[in-house]
Design a protein around this motif. Sequence first.
Motif, PDB file in Angstrom:
ATOM      1  N   THR A 137      11.025   1.821 -13.937  1.00 40.82           N
ATOM      2  CA  THR A 137      11.191   2.471 -12.635  1.00 40.82           C
ATOM      3  C   THR A 137       9.863   2.945 -12.046  1.00 40.82           C
ATOM      4  O   THR A 137       9.754   3.132 -10.828  1.00 40.82           O
ATOM      5  N   LYS A 138       8.842   3.124 -12.883  1.00 35.95           N
ATOM      6  CA  LYS A 138       7.513   3.454 -12.357  1.00 35.95           C
ATOM      7  C   LYS A 138       6.955   2.304 -11.528  1.00 35.95           C
ATOM      8  O   LYS A 138       6.105   2.505 -10.667  1.00 35.95           O
ATOM      9  N   LEU A 139       7.443   1.092 -11.807  1.00 34.84           N
ATOM     10  CA  LEU A 139       6.988  -0.102 -11.087  1.00 34.84           C
ATOM     11  C   LEU A 139       7.942  -0.495  -9.967  1.00 34.84           C
ATOM     12  O   LEU A 139       7.748  -1.534  -9.326  1.00 34.84           O
ATOM     13  N   GLY A 140       8.987   0.291  -9.760  1.00 38.70           N
ATOM     14  CA  GLY A 140       9.940  -0.029  -8.713  1.00 38.70           C
ATOM     15  C   GLY A 140      11.007  -1.026  -9.130  1.00 38.70           C
ATOM     16  O   GLY A 140      11.748  -1.535  -8.285  1.00 38.70           O
ATOM     17  N   ILE A 141      11.096  -1.317 -10.440  1.00 31.97           N
ATOM     18  CA  ILE A 141      12.126  -2.225 -10.939  1.00 31.97           C
ATOM     19  C   ILE A 141      13.022  -1.466 -11.916  1.00 31.97           C
ATOM     20  O   ILE A 141      12.901  -0.242 -12.049  1.00 31.97           O
ATOM     21  N   ILE A 142      13.936  -2.153 -12.585  1.00 35.52           N
ATOM     22  CA  ILE A 142      14.897  -1.485 -13.455  1.00 35.52           C
ATOM     23  C   ILE A 142      15.026  -2.240 -14.782  1.00 35.52           C
ATOM     24  O   ILE A 142      14.740  -3.438 -14.846  1.00 35.52           O
ATOM     25  N   GLU A 242      10.160  -1.650  -2.876  1.00 36.95           N
ATOM     26  CA  GLU A 242       9.658  -0.815  -3.963  1.00 36.95           C
ATOM     27  C   GLU A 242       9.026  -1.655  -5.070  1.00 36.95           C
ATOM     28  O   GLU A 242       7.982  -1.286  -5.613  1.00 36.95           O
ATOM     29  N   ALA A 243       9.671  -2.769  -5.432  1.00 30.95           N
ATOM     30  CA  ALA A 243       9.111  -3.622  -6.474  1.00 30.95           C
ATOM     31  C   ALA A 243       7.768  -4.200  -6.037  1.00 30.95           C
ATOM     32  O   ALA A 243       6.808  -4.230  -6.816  1.00 30.95           O
ATOM     33  N   ALA A 244       7.691  -4.653  -4.794  1.00 28.39           N
ATOM     34  CA  ALA A 244       6.429  -5.192  -4.284  1.00 28.39           C
ATOM     35  C   ALA A 244       5.342  -4.124  -4.291  1.00 28.39           C
ATOM     36  O   ALA A 244       4.187  -4.388  -4.673  1.00 28.39           O
ATOM     37  N   GLU A 245       5.715  -2.904  -3.921  1.00 24.99           N
ATOM     38  CA  GLU A 245       4.753  -1.807  -3.901  1.00 24.99           C
ATOM     39  C   GLU A 245       4.324  -1.426  -5.310  1.00 24.99           C
ATOM     40  O   GLU A 245       3.121  -1.246  -5.580  1.00 24.99           O
ATOM     41  N   GLY A 246       5.273  -1.308  -6.220  1.00 27.23           N
ATOM     42  CA  GLY A 246       4.956  -0.872  -7.580  1.00 27.23           C
ATOM     43  C   GLY A 246       4.083  -1.854  -8.327  1.00 27.23           C
ATOM     44  O   GLY A 246       3.087  -1.469  -8.957  1.00 27.23           O
ATOM     45  N   ILE A 247       4.440  -3.124  -8.272  1.00 25.78           N
ATOM     46  CA  ILE A 247       3.662  -4.134  -8.980  1.00 25.78           C
ATOM     47  C   ILE A 247       2.331  -4.360  -8.275  1.00 25.78           C
ATOM     48  O   ILE A 247       1.291  -4.536  -8.910  1.00 25.78           O
ATOM     49  N   GLY A 248       2.356  -4.318  -6.942  1.00 26.26           N
ATOM     50  CA  GLY A 248       1.104  -4.444  -6.193  1.00 26.26           C
ATOM     51  C   GLY A 248       0.145  -3.312  -6.506  1.00 26.26           C
ATOM     52  O   GLY A 248      -1.065  -3.526  -6.671  1.00 26.26           O
ATOM     53  N   ALA A 249       0.670  -2.097  -6.622  1.00 22.98           N
ATOM     54  CA  ALA A 249      -0.168  -0.943  -6.932  1.00 22.98           C
ATOM     55  C   ALA A 249      -0.808  -1.083  -8.309  1.00 22.98           C
ATOM     56  O   ALA A 249      -1.978  -0.724  -8.505  1.00 22.98           O
ATOM     57  N   PHE A 250      -0.059  -1.628  -9.250  1.00 20.19           N
ATOM     58  CA  PHE A 250      -0.606  -1.827 -10.594  1.00 20.19           C
ATOM     59  C   PHE A 250      -1.818  -2.753 -10.542  1.00 20.19           C
ATOM     60  O   PHE A 250      -2.871  -2.449 -11.116  1.00 20.19           O
ATOM     61  N   PHE A 251      -1.688  -3.856  -9.849  1.00 20.46           N
ATOM     62  CA  PHE A 251      -2.799  -4.813  -9.796  1.00 20.46           C
ATOM     63  C   PHE A 251      -3.943  -4.324  -8.914  1.00 20.46           C
ATOM     64  O   PHE A 251      -5.096  -4.695  -9.138  1.00 20.46           O
ATOM     65  N   ASP A 252      -3.615  -3.473  -7.932  1.00 15.72           N
ATOM     66  CA  ASP A 252      -4.663  -2.901  -7.075  1.00 15.72           C
ATOM     67  C   ASP A 252      -5.325  -1.686  -7.719  1.00 15.72           C
ATOM     68  O   ASP A 252      -6.265  -1.119  -7.146  1.00 15.72           O
ATOM     69  N   ARG A 253      -4.795  -1.274  -8.865  1.00 14.06           N
ATOM     70  CA  ARG A 253      -5.300  -0.102  -9.594  1.00 14.06           C
ATOM     71  C   ARG A 253      -5.271   1.145  -8.719  1.00 14.06           C
ATOM     72  O   ARG A 253      -6.247   1.906  -8.622  1.00 14.06           O
ATOM     73  N   ARG A 254      -4.133   1.341  -8.101  1.00 17.78           N
ATOM     74  CA  ARG A 254      -3.899   2.531  -7.292  1.00 17.78           C
ATOM     75  C   ARG A 254      -2.520   3.086  -7.610  1.00 17.78           C
ATOM     76  O   ARG A 254      -1.714   2.444  -8.284  1.00 17.78           O
ATOM     77  N   LYS A 255      -2.260   4.279  -7.128  1.00 20.77           N
ATOM     78  CA  LYS A 255      -0.948   4.873  -7.327  1.00 20.77           C
ATOM     79  C   LYS A 255       0.046   4.275  -6.331  1.00 20.77           C
ATOM     80  O   LYS A 255      -0.299   4.095  -5.161  1.00 20.77           O
ATOM     81  N   PRO A 256       1.265   3.986  -6.754  1.00 24.54           N
ATOM     82  CA  PRO A 256       2.281   3.623  -5.777  1.00 24.54           C
ATOM     83  C   PRO A 256       2.612   4.828  -4.908  1.00 24.54           C
ATOM     84  O   PRO A 256       2.338   5.979  -5.293  1.00 24.54           O
ATOM     85  N   ARG A 257       3.200   4.599  -3.767  1.00 20.56           N
ATOM     86  CA  ARG A 257       3.359   5.685  -2.804  1.00 20.56           C
ATOM     87  C   ARG A 257       4.256   6.814  -3.295  1.00 20.56           C
ATOM     88  O   ARG A 257       4.169   7.946  -2.795  1.00 20.56           O
TER      89      ARG A 257
END
Length: 260
Positions: A137-142, A242-257
């Motif tokens: 859920t931290k990545l926007g998935i389940i 949410e999934a796009a944001e969470g996984i994108g944030a991981f690869f961008d090395r930033r916090k998801p919103r």
Amino acid sequence: MFNTITLVTDARGVATLTLDRAEKHNAMSGEMIGELTSAATQISADDTIRVVVLTGTGKSFCAGGDLEWMRAQMAADSATRFVEARKLAEMLQALNTLTKPMIGALQGNAFGGGVGMASVCDIAIGVDHLKMGLTETKLGIIPATIGPYVTARMGEAKARRVFMSSRLFGAEEAVELGLLAQAVPADQLAESVEAEVLPYLNCAPGAVAAAKQLARDLGPNIDDSVIDHTINALVDRWQTEEAAEGIGAFFDRRKPRWQA
């Protein structure tokens, strides 16, 4: 024969199935998922195999799904997403329905799908310093395709303590939750696993297989309809913002919103 796993059987009929992507913390790529399914088929068909030990190389037992594989699903069309989700679900079910007893030897951390891999073992023993967590859920998935096995292992009440929060927990709590049968010092892991292996070598293999089938029949029902439900749930989440944001944030090395 395999690139991401190894499968070795000793003279007693004890097969050791090892996740072998130490540099990626044994995260499950598409290739590993396919190889694990093939290994499960091979093990079930081999009458010389009496017991299976599932373990990993390196610092982690399994870090879950490979994020590069998941990012590929973000860019894929819907049909491809369903195919990939089904491969993951079928791999888990192939391991869960092995006709041989499977003992998990968790030499390191298990996150996300790694918790699912521990849950399809008939018994899992881990090192006392490991961390575990359902971190999806931290990545926007389940935790979708692993969900039936995790909740079957823990029971719904205990599962709900850790299923949605992505909270990490240690080996002692993993024992209390039912994910691990024992937590032992690293230098005692092999001995503890061997103590679980030995009784099976004195049992009739056919009776062991029949007893394992009966235990599954008497437990929670994980049939095609349940598996299809988890596949649909996973694909639905893959398609969210949410999934796009969470996984994108991981690869961008930033916090998801949503992260504080």
